[in-house]
Scaffold this active site. Sequence first.
Site, short mmCIF file in Angstrom:
data_model
loop_
_atom_site.label_atom_id
_atom_site.label_comp_id
_atom_site.label_asym_id
_atom_site.label_seq_id
_atom_site.Cartn_x
_atom_site.Cartn_y
_atom_site.Cartn_z
N PRO A 70 -3.92 12.16 4.64
CA PRO A 70 -4.14 10.81 3.41
C PRO A 70 -5.50 11.11 2.73
O PRO A 70 -5.89 10.40 3.85
CB PRO A 70 -3.38 9.71 2.77
CG PRO A 70 -1.99 9.60 4.00
CD PRO A 70 -3.20 10.20 4.96
N ASN A 126 3.51 4.38 9.96
CA ASN A 126 2.88 4.23 8.72
C ASN A 126 1.95 3.03 8.87
O ASN A 126 0.46 3.55 8.29
CB ASN A 126 3.83 4.00 7.24
CG ASN A 126 2.20 3.43 6.01
OD1 ASN A 126 1.50 4.06 5.14
ND2 ASN A 126 2.76 2.04 6.08
N GLY A 184 -1.42 0.92 9.60
CA GLY A 184 -2.57 1.36 9.92
C GLY A 184 -3.64 0.03 9.39
O GLY A 184 -2.80 -0.46 8.34
N ILE A 185 -4.37 -0.56 10.40
CA ILE A 185 -6.07 -1.43 9.71
C ILE A 185 -7.06 -0.29 10.13
O ILE A 185 -6.96 0.61 11.01
CB ILE A 185 -5.55 -2.35 10.67
CG1 ILE A 185 -5.75 -1.81 12.08
CG2 ILE A 185 -4.54 -3.28 10.18
CD1 ILE A 185 -5.85 -3.34 13.41
N GLY A 212 0.88 -1.02 0.30
CA GLY A 212 -0.06 -0.29 0.43
C GLY A 212 0.78 1.15 0.18
O GLY A 212 2.35 1.72 -0.85
N ILE A 213 0.62 1.75 1.03
CA ILE A 213 1.13 3.21 1.17
C ILE A 213 2.30 3.69 1.02
O ILE A 213 3.60 3.58 0.82
CB ILE A 213 0.67 4.44 1.93
CG1 ILE A 213 -0.98 4.76 0.93
CG2 ILE A 213 1.27 5.54 2.22
CD1 ILE A 213 -2.05 5.47 1.77
N GLY A 263 -18.81 5.09 10.31
CA GLY A 263 -18.45 3.69 10.52
C GLY A 263 -16.65 2.97 10.66
O GLY A 263 -16.21 1.87 10.68
N GLN A 264 -16.79 4.18 11.58
CA GLN A 264 -14.83 4.75 11.76
C GLN A 264 -14.85 5.16 13.18
O GLN A 264 -13.45 5.90 13.22
CB GLN A 264 -14.17 4.89 10.85
CG GLN A 264 -13.88 4.38 9.16
CD GLN A 264 -13.38 4.60 8.20
OE1 GLN A 264 -12.68 5.85 8.65
NE2 GLN A 264 -11.80 3.93 8.27
N TYR A 295 -10.87 3.90 14.61
CA TYR A 295 -10.38 4.11 13.37
C TYR A 295 -9.87 5.90 13.28
O TYR A 295 -8.99 6.41 13.43
CB TYR A 295 -10.95 4.83 11.55
CG TYR A 295 -9.34 4.50 10.73
CD1 TYR A 295 -8.70 3.29 10.09
CD2 TYR A 295 -9.89 5.67 10.28
CE1 TYR A 295 -7.72 3.45 9.18
CE2 TYR A 295 -8.42 5.79 8.48
CZ TYR A 295 -7.63 5.45 8.87
OH TYR A 295 -6.48 5.17 7.97
N1 CAA Z 1 -22.73 7.81 5.39
C1 CAA Z 1 -24.32 8.25 5.69
N2 CAA Z 1 -24.34 7.04 5.82
C2 CAA Z 1 -23.88 5.51 5.79
C3 CAA Z 1 -23.01 5.95 4.80
C4 CAA Z 1 -21.59 7.01 4.75
N3 CAA Z 1 -21.09 7.59 4.64
N4 CAA Z 1 -22.19 4.33 5.18
C5 CAA Z 1 -23.46 3.70 4.89
N5 CAA Z 1 -24.30 4.28 5.26
C6 CAA Z 1 -26.04 4.21 5.88
C7 CAA Z 1 -26.66 3.22 4.82
O1 CAA Z 1 -26.82 3.68 3.52
C8 CAA Z 1 -27.75 2.46 5.36
O2 CAA Z 1 -28.65 3.57 5.49
P1 CAA Z 1 -29.95 2.60 5.81
O3 CAA Z 1 -30.47 1.93 6.93
O4 CAA Z 1 -30.63 4.47 6.11
O5 CAA Z 1 -30.05 1.76 4.11
C9 CAA Z 1 -26.65 2.14 6.97
O6 CAA Z 1 -25.94 3.36 7.21
C10 CAA Z 1 -26.35 1.37 7.03
O7 CAA Z 1 -26.12 1.07 8.21
P2 CAA Z 1 -25.98 -0.18 9.07
O8 CAA Z 1 -25.07 -0.67 10.83
O9 CAA Z 1 -25.98 -1.35 8.30
O10 CAA Z 1 -24.21 -0.19 8.75
P3 CAA Z 1 -22.60 -1.58 8.05
O11 CAA Z 1 -23.37 -2.78 8.75
O12 CAA Z 1 -23.95 -2.08 7.14
O13 CAA Z 1 -21.83 -0.89 7.76
C11 CAA Z 1 -20.32 -0.03 7.19
C12 CAA Z 1 -21.41 -0.09 6.89
C13 CAA Z 1 -19.61 -0.99 7.37
C14 CAA Z 1 -19.63 1.19 7.85
C15 CAA Z 1 -19.53 0.75 5.51
O14 CAA Z 1 -20.71 1.87 5.20
C16 CAA Z 1 -18.49 1.47 4.94
O15 CAA Z 1 -17.30 0.40 4.80
N6 CAA Z 1 -18.27 2.06 5.21
C17 CAA Z 1 -17.16 2.97 4.60
C18 CAA Z 1 -16.34 3.59 5.74
C19 CAA Z 1 -14.65 3.68 5.01
O16 CAA Z 1 -14.79 5.17 4.34
N7 CAA Z 1 -14.01 3.60 5.58
C20 CAA Z 1 -12.40 4.33 4.80
C21 CAA Z 1 -11.80 2.84 4.48
S1 CAA Z 1 -10.44 3.71 3.79
C22 CAA Z 1 -9.52 4.07 4.84
O17 CAA Z 1 -10.43 4.36 6.21
C23 CAA Z 1 -8.29 5.11 4.62
C24 CAA Z 1 -7.99 6.67 5.05
O18 CAA Z 1 -7.57 6.78 5.66
C25 CAA Z 1 -8.95 7.26 4.22
#
Ligand code: CAA
Length: 241
Positions: A177, A82, A84-85, A13-14, A143-144, A147
Amino acid sequence: MGRVAVVTGGSRGIGRAISVALKDAGYTVAATYAGNDEAANTFKDETGIPVYKFDVGDFDATQAAIGQIKSDVGAIEVLVNNAGITRDVPLHKMSKEQWDAVINTNLSSLFNLSRNVIDDMRAAGWGRIINISSVNGQKGQFGQTNYSASKAGDIGFTKALALETASKGITVNAITPGYIGTEMVLAVPKEVLDSKILPLVPVGRLGEPEEIARCVVFLASDDAGFITGSTISANGGLYMA
Ligand code: CAA
């Protein structure tokens, strides 16, 4: 031999891009990794950069590994935290294990690594510590909670340590990033990435690991000696801190 640099999570990765960019810039690089032996061995064969396997969330393991790196290649002058998980899940479903794993790897690692290199940097009167935080530590992310908390903590750690080391020739900076095209980001469900994340990135694309690596090479250089305690955003305009 160039200055000695350690990149945690440096084989994928990075981190991989950072390791390679530092090597290309003349540093003697050691990369650490946690578990993926196959990727680490491929990286080592392809780049000639030695790899060290240990858990950055474990203080004793880190201390032993830093001792080994020091005896193999010399005292560490540039540390890039760097590794991270992610364990993405809304708080109401998050387990204690998911919380602890992310905090240990992404935040406690900064203590574990920095504590084990800081004495040598202080004695040398020169050092660079570069912490890879995240845009999601600045703005929060659905969801974070784990993190985002860890990455915000990285920024606080950076500022406090920068104050402590400014008079010792050691700079401490963070890079935040945005969404970079790595396995970590590609693990986000495609519909979430396409509908909720990419539309918010003004430049309209994922970043490339090399775009972060170039920031690291600059911060590690003598040219960046007046920059300390800063946070460099590299997120395509997703969030303007
Ligand atoms: N904003 C607003 N609402 C969101 C959302 C968001 N970003 N993501 C999901 N939702 C909503 C869904 O649309 C859904 O809505 P409805 O119930 O109305 O349909 C609801 O939230 C889902 O809720 P759940 O409790 O069922 O969530 P889940 O268990 O399905 O988990 C998740 C969802 C795993 C968090 C998933 O949305 C996800 O993976 N999101 C991305 C998180 C993310 O951006 N991670 C970054 C990884 S990369 C990184 O971290 C590197 C870096 O430094 C940038």
